[in-house]
Design a protein around this motif. Structure first.
Motif, PDB file in Angstrom:
ATOM      1  N   GLU A   1       0.832  -1.205   0.000  1.00 61.50           N
ATOM      2  CA  GLU A   1       0.000   0.000   0.000  1.00 61.50           C
ATOM      3  C   GLU A   1       0.869   1.258   0.000  1.00 61.50           C
ATOM      4  N   ILE A   2       1.939   1.233   0.777  1.00 61.64           N
ATOM      5  CA  ILE A   2       2.875   2.361   0.800  1.00 61.64           C
ATOM      6  C   ILE A   2       3.449   2.605  -0.591  1.00 61.64           C
ATOM      7  N   ARG A   3       3.815   1.541  -1.282  1.00 64.90           N
ATOM      8  CA  ARG A   3       4.439   1.668  -2.600  1.00 64.90           C
ATOM      9  C   ARG A   3       3.509   2.361  -3.602  1.00 64.90           C
ATOM     10  N   LYS A   4       2.216   2.238  -3.425  1.00 64.43           N
ATOM     11  CA  LYS A   4       1.266   2.883  -4.329  1.00 64.43           C
ATOM     12  C   LYS A   4       1.345   4.410  -4.254  1.00 64.43           C
ATOM     13  N   ASP A   5       1.909   4.914  -3.158  1.00 63.77           N
ATOM     14  CA  ASP A   5       2.050   6.366  -3.014  1.00 63.77           C
ATOM     15  C   ASP A   5       3.167   6.934  -3.884  1.00 63.77           C
ATOM     16  N   PHE A   6       4.032   6.092  -4.419  1.00 57.89           N
ATOM     17  CA  PHE A   6       5.231   6.547  -5.131  1.00 57.89           C
ATOM     18  C   PHE A   6       5.114   6.211  -6.615  1.00 57.89           C
ATOM     19  N   PRO A   7       4.720   7.170  -7.447  1.00 55.99           N
ATOM     20  CA  PRO A   7       4.477   6.889  -8.867  1.00 55.99           C
ATOM     21  C   PRO A   7       5.682   6.310  -9.593  1.00 55.99           C
TER      22      PRO A   7
ATOM     23  N   THR B   1      19.239  10.132  -2.803  1.00 52.77           N
ATOM     24  CA  THR B   1      17.987  10.887  -2.731  1.00 52.77           C
ATOM     25  C   THR B   1      16.834   9.907  -2.640  1.00 52.77           C
ATOM     26  N   SER B   2      15.849  10.240  -1.840  1.00 57.61           N
ATOM     27  CA  SER B   2      14.677   9.376  -1.704  1.00 57.61           C
ATOM     28  C   SER B   2      13.691   9.691  -2.821  1.00 57.61           C
ATOM     29  N   GLN B   3      12.702   8.831  -2.976  1.00 60.89           N
ATOM     30  CA  GLN B   3      11.638   9.095  -3.928  1.00 60.89           C
ATOM     31  C   GLN B   3      10.527   9.926  -3.275  1.00 60.89           C
ATOM     32  N   THR B   4       9.658  10.468  -4.098  1.00 62.25           N
ATOM     33  CA  THR B   4       8.671  11.444  -3.641  1.00 62.25           C
ATOM     34  C   THR B   4       7.260  10.890  -3.780  1.00 62.25           C
ATOM     35  N   PRO B   5       6.489  10.866  -2.702  1.00 62.99           N
ATOM     36  CA  PRO B   5       5.127  10.338  -2.770  1.00 62.99           C
ATOM     37  C   PRO B   5       4.179  11.317  -3.470  1.00 62.99           C
ATOM     38  N   GLN B   6       3.089  10.774  -3.966  1.00 63.37           N
ATOM     39  CA  GLN B   6       2.107  11.584  -4.681  1.00 63.37           C
ATOM     40  C   GLN B   6       1.574  12.707  -3.804  1.00 63.37           C
TER      41      GLN B   6
ATOM     42  N   CYS C   1      11.837  12.269   1.382  1.00 65.35           N
ATOM     43  CA  CYS C   1      10.650  12.191   0.525  1.00 65.35           C
ATOM     44  C   CYS C   1      10.178  13.558   0.043  1.00 65.35           C
ATOM     45  N   GLY C   2      11.034  14.570   0.134  1.00 68.39           N
ATOM     46  CA  GLY C   2      10.700  15.903  -0.323  1.00 68.39           C
ATOM     47  C   GLY C   2      11.451  16.263  -1.589  1.00 68.39           C
ATOM     48  N   PRO C   3      11.349  17.528  -2.017  1.00 63.41           N
ATOM     49  CA  PRO C   3      12.008  17.969  -3.247  1.00 63.41           C
ATOM     50  C   PRO C   3      13.487  18.280  -3.032  1.00 63.41           C
ATOM     51  N   THR C   4      14.227  18.356  -4.122  1.00 67.90           N
ATOM     52  CA  THR C   4      15.613  18.813  -4.066  1.00 67.90           C
ATOM     53  C   THR C   4      15.640  20.333  -3.936  1.00 67.90           C
ATOM     54  N   GLY C   5      16.796  20.841  -3.516  1.00 67.39           N
ATOM     55  CA  GLY C   5      16.985  22.288  -3.476  1.00 67.39           C
ATOM     56  C   GLY C   5      16.443  22.978  -2.249  1.00 67.39           C
ATOM     57  N   VAL C   6      16.112  22.224  -1.211  1.00 66.54           N
ATOM     58  CA  VAL C   6      15.654  22.852   0.025  1.00 66.54           C
ATOM     59  C   VAL C   6      16.081  21.983   1.204  1.00 66.54           C
TER      60      VAL C   6
END
Length: 412
Positions: A14-20, A39-44, A234-239
């Motif tokens: 179920e968690i994996r479904k959050d990550f396109p 870098t981690s991946q980013t959830p929807q 799980c956030g964006p780059t550059g911050v």
């Protein structure tokens, strides 16, 4: 197959479904992403926040009287408060938004450059990322301060007895990572901080690798500075964020000059803004800060205890499976370790392994991982690094093991 276990209070599928991105294929194979330490991946849920910002209220923040500016300002400052609460800082203005961990470290190094004098000493650990070495070397070159190094053991832990001997009345600052990006070693930062304070020194902790796995409490740690990056959480780059105790942030001079960080400007004299704006010159990564807050919300919803328990299972399983391959050597074998495995196959260059593994749809990192002194200690050019997150599975580890076996057969 359902990859959730009885010990883990969430369903991994179920968690994996959050990550396109986990739905895509690479080279005709389902993607296996084991480069989470980079870098981690980013959830929807976080992606939606980014889209909503640019679709609904994209505007510059602070001082604007129009509605969009006020909405963006409110969202940005609410994100700061979320991050403050996540790290349990005493005050929101102790959380400085940065472009990432490297920016935060350079900000503090620049400030301490104005506070230290020739002969003062600073201490770094042998396990550091280059971003927690080079800025301090540059500072020492400018002001004549002396850099001391806590050496490491064969298992990837620090020689804490040597640390005790390095501390003296000359020590002004100690800096080390919470968790090694190259080896996964969890450093005893509580002891490092306490002993440094007893010697009268301040402490900066690089939390870039720790924050995806643990939830630091900066007040309980009594740390003076703590830095982190959103893109590993799980956030964006550059911050990212720099936590600093108010007393230290008031002592440090501004790192950059420009808009936002001023109170009043004339050609004769400029006065600086109060915290946190003193260190936030120019237009910030507004969307990034807001999305960082959303990423913190997401991770807390999953739960850090659950994340740590599941990732420990993945680490133990992968360690056992990889060590069963003849010729595999793992670097960093501390009992206090997070979900990172750096390994080599005897007689094979890590780059060659990484290239073959990638052809099979598996993303790992090869090289010195911006931690060249560690590789020099082991007398190796680099390692293959597989780093796991809470959205990875045992089945993916099995695919990695099969790929490494295949690579070994091809290369030896």
């Amino acid at each position: 197959m359902n990859t959730a276990t009885q010990n883990i209070p969430f369903n991994v599928e179920e968690i994996r479904k959050d990550f396109p991105i986990l739905k895509r294929e690479v080279n005709g194979y389902p993607l296996v992403y084991f480069d989470n330490a980079a870098t981690s991946q980013t959830p929807q849920q976080v992606i939606d926040v980014i889209v909503d910002y640019y679709s609904s209220y994209n505007a510059n923040i602070h001082r604007g009287v129009h509605t969009l500016s006020q909405e963006a300002t409110d969202a940005y400052e609410q994100a700061r408060i979320k991050i403050q609460k996540h790290f349990n800082a005493a005050k929101a203005h102790e959380m400085i938004f940065t472009s990432g961990t490297t920016h935060g470290i350079n900000l503090v190094a620049n400030g301490f450059g104005a506070l230290l004098k020739e002969g003062d000493e600073i201490i770094v650990s042998a396990l550091e990322h280059h971003s927690n070495i080079v800025p301090w070397q540059m500072m020492c070159e400018r002001n004549g301060a002396v850099l001391r190094v806590i050496p490491m053991n064969e298992d990837g832990t620090l020689m804490m007895d040597v640390y005790d001997t390095l501390l003296s009345e000359k020590t002004k600052l100690v800096f080390c990572n919470h968790i090694s990006n190259a080896l996964g070693t969890i450093n005893p930062i509580e002891s490092i901080i306490q002993k440094a304070h007893q010697a009268g020194a301040a402490v900066l902790i690089d939390g870039a690798q720790a924050c995806p796995h643990v939830k630091p409490d900066v007040q309980a740690l009594d740390v003076d500075f703590y830095v982190a990056s959103a893109h590993k959480m799980c956030g964006p780059t550059g911050v990212g964020v720099l936590y600093g105790k108010e007393k230290w942030l008031k002592k440090l001079p501004p790192y950059q000059g420009g808009g936002e960080m001023i109170a009043e400007v004339t050609f004769e004299k400029t006065t600086y803004a109060d915290l946190p704006h003193k260190f936030e010159a120019g237009t910030p990564n507004i969307c990034g800060g807001i999305a960082f807050g959303a990423a913190v919300d997401y991770l807390n919803a999953v739960g850090f205890k659950a994340i740590a328990a599941y990732e420990h299972e993945l680490l133990a399983y992968a360690t056992e499976k990889l060590l069963a391959i003849d010729g595999v050597k793992i670097y960093g074998t501390s009992s206090a370790k997070t979900s990172v495995i750096s390994f080599n196959i005897e007689g094979v260059h890590p780059y060659d392994i990484g290239t073959i593994v990638d052809k099979l749809g598996i993303a790992v990192r090869t090289g010195h991982h911006c931690a060249q002194p560690i590789m020099d200690y082991y007398k190796i050019p680099g390692t293959v690094r597989a780093s796991f997150a809470f959205y990875n599975t045992r089945e993916e580890i099995d695919r990695l093991v099969d790929a490494v076996i295949r690579a070994k057969k091809m290369l030896l």
